[in-house]
Design a protein around this motif. Structure first.
Motif, mmCIF file in Angstrom:
data_model
loop_
_atom_site.group_PDB
_atom_site.id
_atom_site.type_symbol
_atom_site.label_atom_id
_atom_site.label_comp_id
_atom_site.label_asym_id
_atom_site.label_seq_id
_atom_site.Cartn_x
_atom_site.Cartn_y
_atom_site.Cartn_z
ATOM 1 N N MET A 81 0.859 -1.151 0.067
ATOM 2 C CA MET A 81 -0.209 -0.067 0.083
ATOM 3 C C MET A 81 0.656 1.167 0.038
ATOM 4 O O MET A 81 0.376 2.219 -0.766
ATOM 5 N N LEU A 82 1.944 1.148 0.778
ATOM 6 C CA LEU A 82 2.866 2.270 0.670
ATOM 7 C C LEU A 82 3.557 2.659 -0.530
ATOM 8 O O LEU A 82 3.692 3.750 -1.071
ATOM 9 N N PHE A 83 3.814 1.622 -1.287
ATOM 10 C CA PHE A 83 4.593 1.621 -2.643
ATOM 11 C C PHE A 83 3.660 2.103 -3.596
ATOM 12 O O PHE A 83 3.983 2.936 -4.412
ATOM 13 N N ALA A 95 -7.266 7.818 1.021
ATOM 14 C CA ALA A 95 -7.826 6.724 1.652
ATOM 15 C C ALA A 95 -6.862 5.499 2.106
ATOM 16 O O ALA A 95 -6.671 4.956 3.345
ATOM 17 N N LYS A 96 -5.735 5.312 1.358
ATOM 18 C CA LYS A 96 -4.694 4.411 1.684
ATOM 19 C C LYS A 96 -3.843 4.827 2.793
ATOM 20 O O LYS A 96 -3.270 4.263 3.622
ATOM 21 N N VAL A 97 -3.560 6.249 2.614
ATOM 22 C CA VAL A 97 -2.412 6.693 3.752
ATOM 23 C C VAL A 97 -3.573 6.765 5.104
ATOM 24 O O VAL A 97 -2.924 6.341 6.190
ATOM 25 N N LEU A 98 -4.750 7.038 5.060
ATOM 26 C CA LEU A 98 -5.515 6.771 6.334
ATOM 27 C C LEU A 98 -5.564 5.420 6.575
ATOM 28 O O LEU A 98 -5.465 5.014 8.011
ATOM 29 N N GLY A 99 -5.835 4.430 5.834
ATOM 30 C CA GLY A 99 -5.811 3.008 6.266
ATOM 31 C C GLY A 99 -4.591 2.445 6.701
ATOM 32 O O GLY A 99 -4.596 1.830 7.834
ATOM 33 N N GLY A 127 -11.697 -1.538 3.465
ATOM 34 C CA GLY A 127 -11.282 -0.653 2.340
ATOM 35 C C GLY A 127 -9.920 -1.121 1.553
ATOM 36 O O GLY A 127 -10.056 -1.084 0.038
ATOM 37 N N PHE A 128 -8.895 -1.719 2.141
ATOM 38 C CA PHE A 128 -8.072 -2.355 1.540
ATOM 39 C C PHE A 128 -8.565 -3.624 0.622
ATOM 40 O O PHE A 128 -8.081 -3.820 -0.577
#
Length: 146
Positions: A19-21, A55-59, A79-80
């Protein structure tokens, strides 16, 4: 309990790294591997990239920060899961190759499910200091009430 924690940490680390990538890739290298950009290639609107990145940063914050309420972590997992399943569907719909564009998000979805299951396994085991008395052992014993 140690085995469960190792499995949880490894699977969560894999999902978090992916997700970070993807956040970094969406932000700085959107033209790799598709020259027109991943979102254009997948026929997604441009604003969706901003929403998905946020959304990915919050997740990621919800998954990685300690003491986040369980319901918020569950929403992050959901969400992921939706994101990864949508990636499989989107890449399939535009006719991308099975490897790596379809198999990768499917594999990471499996890692996410493993992380989720072991997170809840560990949470259920909090407070158990020994295996002599716990709910599972009580339910396994055959007691007869006459």
């Amino acid at each position: 309990m140690k085995k469960e924690k190792i499995i949880y940490r490894v699977s969560t680390s894999i999902v978090s790294a992916v997700m970070l990538f993807s956040v970094i890739n969406f932000t700085f290298n959107d033209h790799i591997p598709f020259s027109e950009g991943a979102f254009v290639h997948l026929k997604l609107p441009g604003y969706f990239k901003v929403e998905l990145t946020i959304a990915k940063v919050l997740g990621l914050c919800a998954l990685l920060l300690p003491n986040v309420p369980v319901k918020i972590k569950d929403f992050a997992y959901a969400g992921f899961a939706i994101t990864l399943l949508s990636a499989v569907i989107a890449h399939t719909a535009v006719g991308d190759a099975f490897f790596p564009f379809i198999i990768d998000p499917a594999f990471f979805l499996v890692m996410l499910i493993v992380s989720y299951r072991y997170y809840h396994k560990i949470k259920a085991g909090v407070g158990r200091h020994d295996n002599k008395f716990n709910v599972e052992n009580v339910l396994k014993t055959k007691t007869h009430l006459y």
